[in-house]
Write a protein that holds these residues in place. Structure first.
Motif, PDB file in Angstrom:
ATOM      1  N   HIS A  41       0.844  -1.187   0.000  1.00  0.00           N
ATOM      2  CA  HIS A  41       0.000   0.000   0.000  1.00  0.00           C
ATOM      3  C   HIS A  41       0.889   1.251   0.000  1.00  0.00           C
ATOM      4  O   HIS A  41       1.604   1.514   0.963  1.00  0.00           O
ATOM      5  CB  HIS A  41      -0.913   0.013   1.233  1.00  0.00           C
ATOM      6  N   CYS A  42       0.815   2.002  -1.081  1.00  0.00           N
ATOM      7  CA  CYS A  42       1.571   3.259  -1.192  1.00  0.00           C
ATOM      8  C   CYS A  42       0.612   4.389  -1.564  1.00  0.00           C
ATOM      9  O   CYS A  42       0.918   5.231  -2.415  1.00  0.00           O
ATOM     10  CB  CYS A  42       2.667   3.136  -2.245  1.00  0.00           C
ATOM     11  N   VAL A  43      -0.548   4.406  -0.954  1.00  0.00           N
ATOM     12  CA  VAL A  43      -1.591   5.371  -1.283  1.00  0.00           C
ATOM     13  C   VAL A  43      -1.331   6.689  -0.557  1.00  0.00           C
ATOM     14  O   VAL A  43      -1.007   6.700   0.639  1.00  0.00           O
ATOM     15  CB  VAL A  43      -2.985   4.816  -0.910  1.00  0.00           C
ATOM     16  N   SER A  44      -1.465   7.799  -1.318  1.00  0.00           N
ATOM     17  CA  SER A  44      -1.330   9.149  -0.747  1.00  0.00           C
ATOM     18  C   SER A  44      -0.001   9.314  -0.006  1.00  0.00           C
ATOM     19  O   SER A  44       0.046   9.802   1.131  1.00  0.00           O
ATOM     20  CB  SER A  44      -2.506   9.450   0.197  1.00  0.00           C
ATOM     21  N   ARG A  45       1.078   8.910  -0.675  1.00  0.00           N
ATOM     22  CA  ARG A  45       2.415   9.027  -0.080  1.00  0.00           C
ATOM     23  C   ARG A  45       3.248  10.116  -0.749  1.00  0.00           C
ATOM     24  O   ARG A  45       4.460  10.198  -0.523  1.00  0.00           O
ATOM     25  CB  ARG A  45       3.154   7.689  -0.191  1.00  0.00           C
ATOM     26  N   ASN A  46       2.607  10.936  -1.597  1.00  0.00           N
ATOM     27  CA  ASN A  46       3.296  12.033  -2.265  1.00  0.00           C
ATOM     28  C   ASN A  46       4.427  11.538  -3.172  1.00  0.00           C
ATOM     29  O   ASN A  46       5.418  12.233  -3.379  1.00  0.00           O
ATOM     30  CB  ASN A  46       3.858  13.033  -1.236  1.00  0.00           C
ATOM     31  N   LEU A  47       4.270  10.347  -3.716  1.00  0.00           N
ATOM     32  CA  LEU A  47       5.282   9.779  -4.613  1.00  0.00           C
ATOM     33  C   LEU A  47       5.202  10.433  -5.990  1.00  0.00           C
ATOM     34  O   LEU A  47       4.108  10.676  -6.505  1.00  0.00           O
ATOM     35  CB  LEU A  47       5.077   8.269  -4.749  1.00  0.00           C
ATOM     36  N   SER A  60      -0.707  -7.440  -4.941  1.00  0.00           N
ATOM     37  CA  SER A  60      -1.552  -6.252  -5.039  1.00  0.00           C
ATOM     38  C   SER A  60      -0.701  -5.019  -4.738  1.00  0.00           C
ATOM     39  O   SER A  60      -0.084  -4.934  -3.672  1.00  0.00           O
ATOM     40  CB  SER A  60      -2.727  -6.337  -4.061  1.00  0.00           C
ATOM     41  N   LEU A  61      -0.690  -4.069  -5.674  1.00  0.00           N
ATOM     42  CA  LEU A  61       0.112  -2.855  -5.516  1.00  0.00           C
ATOM     43  C   LEU A  61      -0.813  -1.646  -5.650  1.00  0.00           C
ATOM     44  O   LEU A  61      -1.443  -1.433  -6.689  1.00  0.00           O
ATOM     45  CB  LEU A  61       1.212  -2.799  -6.573  1.00  0.00           C
ATOM     46  N   GLN A  62      -0.910  -0.859  -4.569  1.00  0.00           N
ATOM     47  CA  GLN A  62      -1.792   0.302  -4.523  1.00  0.00           C
ATOM     48  C   GLN A  62      -0.951   1.578  -4.563  1.00  0.00           C
ATOM     49  O   GLN A  62      -0.234   1.893  -3.618  1.00  0.00           O
ATOM     50  CB  GLN A  62      -2.639   0.266  -3.249  1.00  0.00           C
ATOM     51  N   LEU A  63      -1.041   2.306  -5.666  1.00  0.00           N
ATOM     52  CA  LEU A  63      -0.266   3.534  -5.839  1.00  0.00           C
ATOM     53  C   LEU A  63      -1.175   4.740  -6.088  1.00  0.00           C
ATOM     54  O   LEU A  63      -0.749   5.742  -6.661  1.00  0.00           O
ATOM     55  CB  LEU A  63       0.702   3.385  -7.020  1.00  0.00           C
ATOM     56  N   LEU A  79       7.788  -8.392 -11.140  1.00  0.00           N
ATOM     57  CA  LEU A  79       6.590  -8.630 -10.316  1.00  0.00           C
ATOM     58  C   LEU A  79       5.670  -9.627 -11.019  1.00  0.00           C
ATOM     59  O   LEU A  79       4.525  -9.312 -11.378  1.00  0.00           O
ATOM     60  CB  LEU A  79       5.865  -7.303 -10.058  1.00  0.00           C
ATOM     61  N   HIS A  80       6.146 -10.831 -11.195  1.00  0.00           N
ATOM     62  CA  HIS A  80       5.428 -11.830 -11.981  1.00  0.00           C
ATOM     63  C   HIS A  80       4.159 -12.331 -11.301  1.00  0.00           C
ATOM     64  O   HIS A  80       3.305 -12.945 -11.958  1.00  0.00           O
ATOM     65  CB  HIS A  80       6.354 -13.018 -12.278  1.00  0.00           C
ATOM     66  N   LEU A  81       4.020 -12.084  -9.999  1.00  0.00           N
ATOM     67  CA  LEU A  81       2.833 -12.537  -9.268  1.00  0.00           C
ATOM     68  C   LEU A  81       1.769 -11.456  -9.149  1.00  0.00           C
ATOM     69  O   LEU A  81       0.703 -11.696  -8.597  1.00  0.00           O
ATOM     70  CB  LEU A  81       3.227 -13.015  -7.862  1.00  0.00           C
ATOM     71  N   LEU A  82       2.059 -10.266  -9.690  1.00  0.00           N
ATOM     72  CA  LEU A  82       1.149  -9.136  -9.516  1.00  0.00           C
ATOM     73  C   LEU A  82      -0.186  -9.388 -10.223  1.00  0.00           C
ATOM     74  O   LEU A  82      -0.227  -9.729 -11.410  1.00  0.00           O
ATOM     75  CB  LEU A  82       1.788  -7.857 -10.079  1.00  0.00           C
ATOM     76  N   GLN A  83      -1.273  -9.206  -9.480  1.00  0.00           N
ATOM     77  CA  GLN A  83      -2.614  -9.427 -10.017  1.00  0.00           C
ATOM     78  C   GLN A  83      -3.459  -8.158 -10.025  1.00  0.00           C
ATOM     79  O   GLN A  83      -4.352  -8.013 -10.844  1.00  0.00           O
ATOM     80  CB  GLN A  83      -3.345 -10.499  -9.195  1.00  0.00           C
ATOM     81  N   GLU A  84      -3.159  -7.242  -9.125  1.00  0.00           N
ATOM     82  CA  GLU A  84      -3.962  -6.015  -9.010  1.00  0.00           C
ATOM     83  C   GLU A  84      -3.051  -4.801  -8.932  1.00  0.00           C
ATOM     84  O   GLU A  84      -2.119  -4.765  -8.105  1.00  0.00           O
ATOM     85  CB  GLU A  84      -4.853  -6.093  -7.759  1.00  0.00           C
ATOM     86  N   LEU A  85      -3.297  -3.821  -9.798  1.00  0.00           N
ATOM     87  CA  LEU A  85      -2.474  -2.615  -9.844  1.00  0.00           C
ATOM     88  C   LEU A  85      -3.388  -1.396  -9.925  1.00  0.00           C
ATOM     89  O   LEU A  85      -4.163  -1.238 -10.876  1.00  0.00           O
ATOM     90  CB  LEU A  85      -1.540  -2.661 -11.063  1.00  0.00           C
ATOM     91  N   ASP A  86      -3.296  -0.535  -8.925  1.00  0.00           N
ATOM     92  CA  ASP A  86      -4.119   0.670  -8.863  1.00  0.00           C
ATOM     93  C   ASP A  86      -3.205   1.889  -8.922  1.00  0.00           C
ATOM     94  O   ASP A  86      -2.443   2.164  -7.999  1.00  0.00           O
ATOM     95  CB  ASP A  86      -4.940   0.683  -7.568  1.00  0.00           C
ATOM     96  N   ILE A  87      -3.284   2.641 -10.048  1.00  0.00           N
ATOM     97  CA  ILE A  87      -2.479   3.870 -10.209  1.00  0.00           C
ATOM     98  C   ILE A  87      -3.424   5.033 -10.489  1.00  0.00           C
ATOM     99  O   ILE A  87      -3.073   5.988 -11.186  1.00  0.00           O
ATOM    100  CB  ILE A  87      -1.456   3.729 -11.355  1.00  0.00           C
ATOM    101  N   SER A  88      -4.611   4.966  -9.961  1.00  0.00           N
ATOM    102  CA  SER A  88      -5.607   6.010 -10.206  1.00  0.00           C
ATOM    103  C   SER A  88      -5.283   7.276  -9.410  1.00  0.00           C
ATOM    104  O   SER A  88      -4.489   7.268  -8.464  1.00  0.00           O
ATOM    105  CB  SER A  88      -7.001   5.504  -9.812  1.00  0.00           C
ATOM    106  N   ASN A  89      -5.909   8.391  -9.861  1.00  0.00           N
ATOM    107  CA  ASN A  89      -5.797   9.676  -9.153  1.00  0.00           C
ATOM    108  C   ASN A  89      -4.351  10.121  -9.001  1.00  0.00           C
ATOM    109  O   ASN A  89      -3.913  10.538  -7.923  1.00  0.00           O
ATOM    110  CB  ASN A  89      -6.478   9.587  -7.784  1.00  0.00           C
ATOM    111  N   ASN A  90      -3.614  10.020 -10.096  1.00  0.00           N
ATOM    112  CA  ASN A  90      -2.272  10.579 -10.157  1.00  0.00           C
ATOM    113  C   ASN A  90      -2.257  11.698 -11.206  1.00  0.00           C
ATOM    114  O   ASN A  90      -3.297  12.312 -11.468  1.00  0.00           O
ATOM    115  CB  ASN A  90      -1.254   9.488 -10.490  1.00  0.00           C
ATOM    116  N   ALA A  91      -1.113  11.973 -11.774  1.00  0.00           N
ATOM    117  CA  ALA A  91      -1.005  12.993 -12.828  1.00  0.00           C
ATOM    118  C   ALA A  91      -0.312  12.393 -14.050  1.00  0.00           C
ATOM    119  O   ALA A  91       0.475  13.056 -14.726  1.00  0.00           O
ATOM    120  CB  ALA A  91      -0.228  14.206 -12.312  1.00  0.00           C
ATOM    121  N   ILE A  92      -0.627  11.134 -14.355  1.00  0.00           N
ATOM    122  CA  ILE A  92       0.049  10.405 -15.426  1.00  0.00           C
ATOM    123  C   ILE A  92      -0.353  10.978 -16.780  1.00  0.00           C
ATOM    124  O   ILE A  92      -1.532  11.023 -17.136  1.00  0.00           O
ATOM    125  CB  ILE A  92      -0.294   8.908 -15.357  1.00  0.00           C
ATOM    126  N   GLU A  93       0.645  11.415 -17.548  1.00  0.00           N
ATOM    127  CA  GLU A  93       0.428  11.959 -18.881  1.00  0.00           C
ATOM    128  C   GLU A  93       0.882  11.009 -19.976  1.00  0.00           C
ATOM    129  O   GLU A  93       0.448  11.152 -21.127  1.00  0.00           O
ATOM    130  CB  GLU A  93       1.170  13.294 -19.036  1.00  0.00           C
TER     131      GLU A  93
END
Length: 252
Positions: A41-47, A60-63, A79-93
């Motif tokens: 969980h790396c949510v709202s960490r100013n990354l 599961s990776l929460q960004l 990350l070959h076992l990764l099943q869930e990736l959340d990168i919502s609400n960022n500034a990805i261009e």
């Protein structure tokens, strides 16, 4: 007593060894386990970028809710076992080709909603089988986006929120792109027509330039010929020409 002490020492050594070999949790993130599956969980960490030290056994990776601006190629390598990736609400261009290389086969959920995406390369989501959320981005509805969406499994809960912020035709702006495509519109046909018109305009422009050059060349050639004739007329007559003239005059 000796056996008990030996077992205690063995247990301590095993615990120390196990802890020492566990992959560390990224800075500013929290790692938990559920049913022996690792969640990061790396949510709202100013990354402002994706951490590079994510444990390889993460499923599961929460960004979400950070300041990440782009996803580079092979951002989730290993990350070959990764099943869930959340990168919502960022500034990805931008999302580079190969960004999901190595996780495309096992990923089941991908959330890219509420970012700043306008376009993505067609190969970005190649071989991706995840259910994808793309709502809340300022998409430019054109042929390239149509080709991308054709190969994706969009999240049915958010598919009608993938709107055209800009488009090849003004009447499609602010409409869900799925609604536009379902109406029978083919965005690629507009691109071909635009390309054909551009080619015709370019060819017409070259034709006009050639005609103008030919006309200019002919006028310059005529002007040069006229000046040459005037120059020859202005030259003084030779002695032979004068003698011939005198003889003609005597005979007459």
């Amino acid at each position: 007593m000796g056996d008990s002490l030996l077992m205690s020492i063995t247990g301590v050594l095993y615990l120390v060894f196990s802890v020492g070999t566990l992959p560390p949790c990224p800075n500013d993130c929290k790692c938990t386990e559920r049913n022996q599956l690792k969640m990061v969980h790396c949510v709202s960490r100013n990354l402002n970028q994706i951490p590079t030290d994510i444990p390889e056994d993460t499923v599961s990776l929460q960004l979400a809710s950070n300041r990440i601006t782009y996803i580079p190629s092979q951002a989730f390598k290993g990350l070959h076992l990764l099943q869930e990736l959340d990168i919502s609400n960022n500034a990805i261009e931008a999302v580079e080709e190969g960004a999901f290389q190595g996780i495309s086969e096992g990923l089941r959920v991908l959330d890219l909603s509420n970012n700043l995406l306008q376009r993505v390369p067609r190969e970005t989501f190649a071989r991706l089988h995840a259910r994808i959320s793309l709502a809340g981005n300022p998409w430019h509805c054109e042929c390239a986006l149509q080709e991308v969406l054709r190969e994706l499994q969009l999240n049915p809960d958010t598919v009608n929120k993938v709107n055209c912020h800009t488009a090849v035709r003004e009447e499609y702006v602010d409409k869900p792109i799925i609604q536009v495509l379902d109406s029978g519109v083919n965005l690629c046909s507009f691109q071909r027509k635009t390309t054909d018109v551009a080619m015709l305009v370019t060819m017409f422009g070259w034709f006009i330039m050639v005609i103008a050059y030919v006309v200019y060349y002919m006028r310059q050639n005529q002007e040069g010929t006229r000046r040459h004739l005037e120059y020859l007329r202005a030259l003084p007559s030779s002695p032979r020409e004068r003698k011939d003239t005198d003889t003609i005059s005597t005979v007459l």
